[in-house]
Write an enzyme that holds these catalytic residues in place. Structure first.
Site, PDB file in Angstrom:
ATOM      1  N   ASP A 407     -45.564  13.980  -4.328  1.00  0.00           N
ATOM      2  CA  ASP A 407     -46.418  13.175  -5.195  1.00  0.00           C
ATOM      3  C   ASP A 407     -47.585  13.986  -5.761  1.00  0.00           C
ATOM      4  O   ASP A 407     -47.941  15.036  -5.250  1.00  0.00           O
ATOM      5  CB  ASP A 407     -46.962  12.000  -4.374  1.00  0.00           C
ATOM      6  CG  ASP A 407     -47.280  10.780  -5.220  1.00  0.00           C
ATOM      7  OD1 ASP A 407     -47.303  10.878  -6.454  1.00  0.00           O
ATOM      8  OD2 ASP A 407     -47.511   9.706  -4.624  1.00  0.00           O
ATOM      9  N   GLU A 462     -46.210  -0.682  -8.353  1.00  0.00           N
ATOM     10  CA  GLU A 462     -47.449  -0.430  -7.620  1.00  0.00           C
ATOM     11  C   GLU A 462     -48.686  -0.790  -8.430  1.00  0.00           C
ATOM     12  O   GLU A 462     -49.736  -1.110  -7.874  1.00  0.00           O
ATOM     13  CB  GLU A 462     -47.516   1.027  -7.190  1.00  0.00           C
ATOM     14  CG  GLU A 462     -47.661   2.001  -8.347  1.00  0.00           C
ATOM     15  CD  GLU A 462     -47.808   3.447  -7.906  1.00  0.00           C
ATOM     16  OE1 GLU A 462     -47.656   3.714  -6.706  1.00  0.00           O
ATOM     17  OE2 GLU A 462     -48.070   4.305  -8.765  1.00  0.00           O
TER      18      GLU A 462
END
Length: 653
Positions: A407, A462
């Site tokens: 990430d 998200e």
């Protein structure tokens, strides 16, 4: 010329090359797609330009392309030394069946070798156009100062434009609909941009990117989009453990080999909106797999912790980042046949991948998962992983985890592209799957690295934890835009659903906009070979009817059909796995009644398990109705979608 072409015998390939007199020193060439609908015109001379027509209508007018290498501009005063043509028609079998078990590669090709040790190759598919530069220069290393493509469209068309603030970005963008003339030189965008060019849609993308930066776009307040590239980083600064920003950049974009091919520049062309979903050009133009043994690569579904904030209930332990919690996730995954569980942020002390928090026992979880046939995937910040690469990668292998979710890259300059390839290569050696978040460019590399199982770079579920920037209109836009680039880890599966009047962004107890069935439909509409179940296992266990769909729905497919679609409004996709079909239908905020033609089914009777918006879903978004009925290929189904609604079905022999 057109009159002459009409008399060509039918057996000749539709690679049409002609040098004609005209402006002194200029040569013109024509290349057609296999079905003859798309025509590419190329002119070499004072400038190297190309144009595109579809069904005789101009889409792209004469557009200059060039490269600047070691201060020399390839494309100016270009002189053709030789030409070669090729036609290819074959079936390819992807290692990971994102759209289909077989993908047809069918194109006509024209390669122009230029005086001075360089060439440009054009390909025309029925699905679009692509070109790439190549060089065969004596120097072992060259500096690429820049690459230019001025895409001049045949009108002030509308474009779905993923506006960005800078090259430092997660690429989690809204696709803003603008006129080309409304986009100035300061308004940059990542890819893809999708242009509504008359009767067709044109998706601008790239593929086969190595030792080079990713391509971006800007406008110039006209009918043009201009390509730009992140410059090569010279100095970088780390903010916290994850934001590694370029503080000083070079005046060039790449240092690379003197003899090589460069990335493909792609114009995917769709006569119907749904054709953008089935278009495989980005995958086809990527380099073939560099992983020899792919037998260990297993797509699947994932129980995920971060979105739902470990909100477990009806348990006799304290939920959180601890071994007991993740055993509960493993038990849930095992019960419903999910292949993986992700341990997201929190399992290690930030900044040190080798320092596991005391409440977690990775080896115990891996062993417990192995007994239950559930693999463990670990999240990591890319910079920490890069800094500890030589120790962390062997440790992941020693633990026996199945993959890594990497990430916060937020860049696609040449150095970051190098990291993508290096990580995928080393992960493959250790039989580790890779899921990149925090950037889009890796989505174009999944053919080269089939262990690169999914990618984010999408404004996904998200976002509901902190904003309303994700919404049903966005969710019926991204299948035609972001998903064109490659697999899209949107992370669907929200079980707390709300209409606009009931929604609030709550970070620790999130909900989604739109209906429960809108979320279920995403599993057939959105392509991600590593598909998440984002909500709490406790929520799914409380509604076992939903798991009658989510447990069997695959994450890879043998066949894809788009039954009905309009970008930004609604989408209906049918996908086949073996003898089962799954259908997902989604709408924006407009309620809709759609008719589904089941003629794609083979002969015989089938049982259909369907989930439709409940009668009160316009008020209470979690309201749904489950039905079972017999269907066959002669039937037309009428389905009603509530505002932000959806419909999902499994059709089984």
């Amino acid at each position: 010329m057109k009159k002459m072409l009409s008399n060509l015998p039918l057996w000749l390939p539709l690679v049409l090359v002609a040098t004609v007199g005209g402006v002194s020193g200029q040569s013109r060439y024509t290349l057609k797609s296999p079905d003859g609908r798309i025509e590419v015109g190329v002119m070499a001379g004072e400038k190297l330009v190309f144009s595109v027509t579809v069904d005789g209508q101009p889409v792209l007018e004469e557009s200059p392309i060039s490269m600047r290498i070691d201060g020399r501009e390839l494309g100016l005063d270009s002189k053709v030394e030789s030409t070669s043509e090729d036609s290819v028609d074959r079936q390819l079998a992807p290692v990971v069946r994102r759209k289909a078990a077989q993908i047809r590669e069918h194109y006509n090709q024209l390669r122009l070798a230029m005086v001075g040790g360089w060439a440009v190759t054009f390909r025309a598919y029925d699905e679009g156009v692509a070109y790439r530069f190549e060089t065969s220069l004596a120097a072992p290393e060259v500096t690429v100062n820049g690459e230019e493509s001025d895409l001049t469209f045949a009108g002030d068309f509308s474009v779905y434009y993923p506006k960005e603030e800078s090259f430092f970005s997660h690429n989690e963008r809204e696709f803003v609909q603008l006129k080309l003339s409304e986009i100035d030189a300061k308004t940059i965008a990542s890819l893809p941009a999708v242009v509504e060019a008359g009767n067709v849609k044109v998706a601008i993308a790239d593929s086969d990117i190595e030792e080079y930066p990713g391509m971006w776009l800007r406008g110039d307040s006209s009918d043009r989009l201009v390509t730009i590239f992140p410059p090569y980083p010279l100095e970088e600064k780390l903010d916290s453990d994850r934001n590694f920003q370029v503080t000083k950049a070079a005046d060039y974009i790449a240092k690379t080999r003197g003899t090589r091919t460069y990335p493909w520049r792609i114009l995917g062309i769709a006569a119907h909106d749904g054709d953008l979903i089935t278009n495989s050009m980005v995958w086809l133009l990527d380099s073939p797999s560099k992983v020899e043994d792919t037998s260990w690569i297993h797509p699947g579904k994932v129980a995920w912790d971060w979105y739902n904030a470990n909100n477990l209930f009806n348990v006799d332990f304290k939920a959180g980042i601890n071994t007991e919690t993740y055993k509960y996730y493993i038990d849930f995954a095992s019960k419903y046949g999910l292949e993986y569980v992700i341990l997201d942020e929190g399992w290690y002390k930030l900044g040190d991948l080798l320092s596991v928090v005391p409440s977690i026992d990775i080896e115990e979880l891996v062993q417990y998962g192995r007994q239950k046939h559930v693999g463990i995937i670990l999240w990591a910040v890319w910079k920490t992983l890069d800094d500890q690469f030589d120790t962390a990668m062997p440790q992941f292998e020693k633990w026996g985890v199945q993959g890594i979710k990497v990430d916060f890259m937020q860049r696609d300059d040449q150095k970051m592209i190098d990291f993508y390839h290096r990580l995928c290569r080393e992960a493959a050696k250790r039989h580790l799957l890779v899921d990149f978040h925090g950037g889009i460019r890796a989505a174009t590399m999944t053919r080269t690295w089939p262990n690169l199982i999914s990618t984010e770079g999408v404004r996904g579920l998200e976002q509901y934890k902190w904003s309303t920037m994700t919404n049903p209109e966005h969710e019926v836009t991204i299948p035609f835009t972001r998903m064109f680039m490659g697999p899209m880890d949107y992370t669907p599966g929200a079980m707390r659903n709300a209409q606009r009047q009931n929604f609030a962004p709550i970070f620790q107890r999130p909900m989604s906009l739109g209906t429960r069935c809108h979320q279920l439909a995403m599993y057939a509409v959105y392509e991600s070979p590593l598909q998440m179940l984002a909500d709490s296992p406790s929520q799914y266990l409380r509604d076992p009817q939903v798991m009658e769909y989510l447990a069997p729905v695959p994450s890879v497919w043998d066949e894809t059909r788009v039954l009905n679609a309009k970008i930004g409004d609604y989408v209906v996709v049918a996908r086949r796995s073996g003898s089962d079909w799954y259908i997902g239908a989604m709408t924006d905020w407009t309620p809709r009644d759609l008719e589904l033609d089941l003629s794609f089914l083979p002969a015989g009777n089938f049982e259909m398990l369907s989930f439709e918006d409940g009668i009160n879903a316009d008020r209470y978004a979690s309201d749904y109705k489950k039905t079972t009925r017999q269907v066959n290929s002669a039937m037309h189904l009428k389905v009603h979608l509530a505002p932000g609604g959806g419909w999902a079905a499994r059709i089984h022999p």
